[in-house]
Design a protein around this motif. Structure first.
Motif, PDB file in Angstrom:
ATOM      1  N   THR A 194     -43.927  24.781  -2.703  1.00 39.22           N
ATOM      2  CA  THR A 194     -42.618  25.411  -2.505  1.00 39.22           C
ATOM      3  C   THR A 194     -41.447  24.460  -2.729  1.00 39.22           C
ATOM      4  O   THR A 194     -40.295  24.915  -2.701  1.00 39.22           O
ATOM      5  N   CYS A 195     -41.697  23.191  -2.973  1.00 35.37           N
ATOM      6  CA  CYS A 195     -40.616  22.294  -3.415  1.00 35.37           C
ATOM      7  C   CYS A 195     -40.285  22.511  -4.898  1.00 35.37           C
ATOM      8  O   CYS A 195     -39.213  22.112  -5.364  1.00 35.37           O
ATOM      9  N   ILE A 196     -41.210  23.124  -5.637  1.00 30.73           N
ATOM     10  CA  ILE A 196     -41.022  23.273  -7.088  1.00 30.73           C
ATOM     11  C   ILE A 196     -39.848  24.183  -7.445  1.00 30.73           C
ATOM     12  O   ILE A 196     -38.998  23.797  -8.264  1.00 30.73           O
ATOM     13  N   PRO A 197     -39.748  25.411  -6.879  1.00 28.31           N
ATOM     14  CA  PRO A 197     -38.645  26.289  -7.305  1.00 28.31           C
ATOM     15  C   PRO A 197     -37.249  25.694  -7.120  1.00 28.31           C
ATOM     16  O   PRO A 197     -36.459  25.680  -8.073  1.00 28.31           O
ATOM     17  N   PRO A 198     -36.886  25.183  -5.938  1.00 28.06           N
ATOM     18  CA  PRO A 198     -35.528  24.631  -5.825  1.00 28.06           C
ATOM     19  C   PRO A 198     -35.306  23.397  -6.683  1.00 28.06           C
ATOM     20  O   PRO A 198     -34.197  23.182  -7.199  1.00 28.06           O
ATOM     21  N   ALA A 199     -36.335  22.578  -6.864  1.00 30.69           N
ATOM     22  CA  ALA A 199     -36.178  21.396  -7.717  1.00 30.69           C
ATOM     23  C   ALA A 199     -35.952  21.806  -9.167  1.00 30.69           C
ATOM     24  O   ALA A 199     -35.155  21.189  -9.890  1.00 30.69           O
TER      25      ALA A 199
END
Length: 510
Positions: free
Chosen positions: A118-123
């Motif tokens: 879930t760090c992938i989408p905002p990054a």
């Protein structure tokens, strides 16, 4: 020859010279400021002096390429690393063992796995800030439209304010723990909120400066606290192996913790030069800024939560002043120095609250077109005035408030992130030139927002049955646990593609 033929017989200036003089007259009304923006000279003196200190004048207006000159890309890492290297992740981690009844090993695995994903989408969404020069919620207009964007705008403002409340409560608890008989949590909340307000008031440059360096005392303080109290962390409550519903429900909280950055992440990169770094570099800096501080502290929180029932002094301190009390108890063996470290830990949340205030102020500025002309710092004052009474109220039942808040925001964030990512990848094919600055505030040129909102609403047909809350458990969630955020993200993305395609076909343009 041309100038000669245009000259006047009475010796006056030529029309060409008159036009040049008019242009010079108009240009003389503008001057550059230290922040690199162009501003009218008609500001009041006090405001002019404020701007001359280097304060940010611009609010939600697009930043043209000529003003995107910052090449210090590492501060995209420190911005998020510092704001998350604080007490905020600790209570979120504690929920795993104290509320969800999971063991430390299972909690750590859930935190690690869900954080990696879930760090992938905002990054990924962070790449849009430097490449478009648009704040995150302004970018959302290119999917949700000028008018319907108000809905995610309000939800995002509420979400970010919620994180500020949790940070303020935890910082206030730490200050109150120093002298619980004479200093209340409410007093502590006011103190950390005031300092955060000062950091946020000046704007973009001041925030990046603050976040670039203040992680150092925060890291040292956390290491000292663990060094002093870590000997009790092995005293974990004996619990059975975690079930699938426990894992997925707590994983949903972790998702809510990270996915909500998708509503603000570009706010902090709009002055960066898009030609000085690859999209992969911007993604990596941002991803690590989320991941590296959060995962160890979330796991530390889970360990503390598992040990609190087993350590009488920690249990008493937690009942009195929450997380701050536990850290004060951990540092009690080193006396006065320990109290100094507790103060540093309380102030570690300032970076988190400051950037939240900054983004919420920008959100308020977008609510109505006339508000775009109101100086950004005015909205920072409004956010500060609203946040303190809300924090005081939430502190009365802060653990329940945190659990319900994190669970609910994951659903909204899943829809929002899915829409903006599909828009970027599928319809704009990562061509950031299609985010035309000329139409950022023109409703008839922007999308209607019906596709984005329609896909989000449709997703709740499955989100609601997949929810597992204290006040409601859907039929799907009774078997699987809370899978609401996963359904929100996937279903919204799937339905947005045909709905947006239809919208483009009907209107004839993006």
């Amino acid at each position: 020859m041309v100038a000669s033929s245009l000259s006047m017989q009475d010796g006056n200036s030529t029309p060409v010279q008159d036009i040049e003089k008019q242009a010079e007259s108009i240009e003389s009304q503008y001057k550059p400021h230290p922040n690199g923006l162009i501003s009218l000279l008609k500001h009041p003196k006090w405001y002019q002096r404020f701007l001359d200190t280097g304060a940010e004048e611009n609010g939600i207006k697009p930043v043209p390429l000529s003003q995107r000159t910052n090449r210090q890309y590492s501060n995209l890492f420190t911005m998020f690393f510092t704001c998350l290297l604080c007490l905020l992740p600790i209570p979120t981690g504690m929920l795993a063992t104290l509320v969800f009844g999971m063991g430390l090993r299972d909690s750590a695995l859930v935190i690690l796995f869900f954080a990696m994903i879930t760090c992938i989408p905002p990054a990924f969404m962070a790449t849009g800030g430097a490449n478009t020069g648009l704040r995150q919620q302004v970018q959302a207009r290119y999917s949700f439209g000028l008018y319907l964007v108000t809905i995610p705008l309000l939800l995002n403002a509420a979400t970010v304010t919620g994180f500020s409340l949790v940070s303020a409560i935890v910082g206030g608890q730490a200050i109150a723990s120093l002298n619980p008989d004479n200093v209340s949590v409410n007093v502590g909340i006011v103190i950390v909120s005031l300092i955060s307000f000062a950091a946020s008031f000046m704007g973009y440059k001041a925030l990046h400066f603050w976040e670039r360096w203040t992680w150092i005392p925060s890291l040292i303080s956390l290491v000292i606290a663990v060094g002093c109290g870590g000997k009790y962390l092995h005293l974990q409550s004996d619990v059975p192996p975690s079930t699938a519903p426990q894992v997925l429900s707590y994983g949903g909280l972790i998702a809510g913790y990270f996915l909500t950055f998708g509503g603000t992440v570009s706010d902090y990169s709009v002055y960066h030069d898009p030609n000085g770094a690859s999209k992969l570099k911007i993604f990596t800096y941002t991803y690590l800024g989320f991941f590296l501080p959060s995962v160890p502290l979330l796991i530390l929180g889970a360990a503390i939560g598992g040990a609190v029932p087993q350590v009488p002094t920690w249990s008493a301190a937690y009942a009195a002043t929450g997380v701050g009390g536990v850290f004060a108890s951990m540092l009690a063996p080193v006396g006065g120095f320990g109290k100094f470290v507790v103060v540093l830990l309380a102030l570690s949340v300032v970076g988190n609250i400051a950037i939240s205030m900054y983004s919420v102020a920008l959100n308020l500025q977008m609510l109505l077109p006339p508000l775009a002309r109101v100086p950004r710092f005015v909205f920072t004052v409004v956010v500060f005035a609203v946040m303190i009474p809300l924090s005081v109220k939430a502190a009365e039942r802060w653990e329940a408030s945190l659990e319900n808040f994190l669970a609910l925001i994951g659903y909204y964030a899943g829809c929002f992130d899915a829409v903006l990512i599909v828009e970027m990848l599928v319809f704009r094919r990562m061509d950031f030139e299609t985010y035309d600055h000329a139409i950022w505030n023109v409703g008839r040129k922007l999308p209607t927002g019906l596709a984005a909102m329609g896909a989000s609403v449709i997703s709740f047909g499955l989100v609601v049955p997949g929810m597992a809350e204290v006040w409601y458990t859907g039929p799907i969630a009774e078997t699987t646990g809370d899978i609401g955020f996963e359904l929100a993200f996937v279903v919204t993305a799937l339905f947005y593609v045909p709905l947006r395609w239809l919208e483009i076909r009907i209107r004839g343009h993006l």
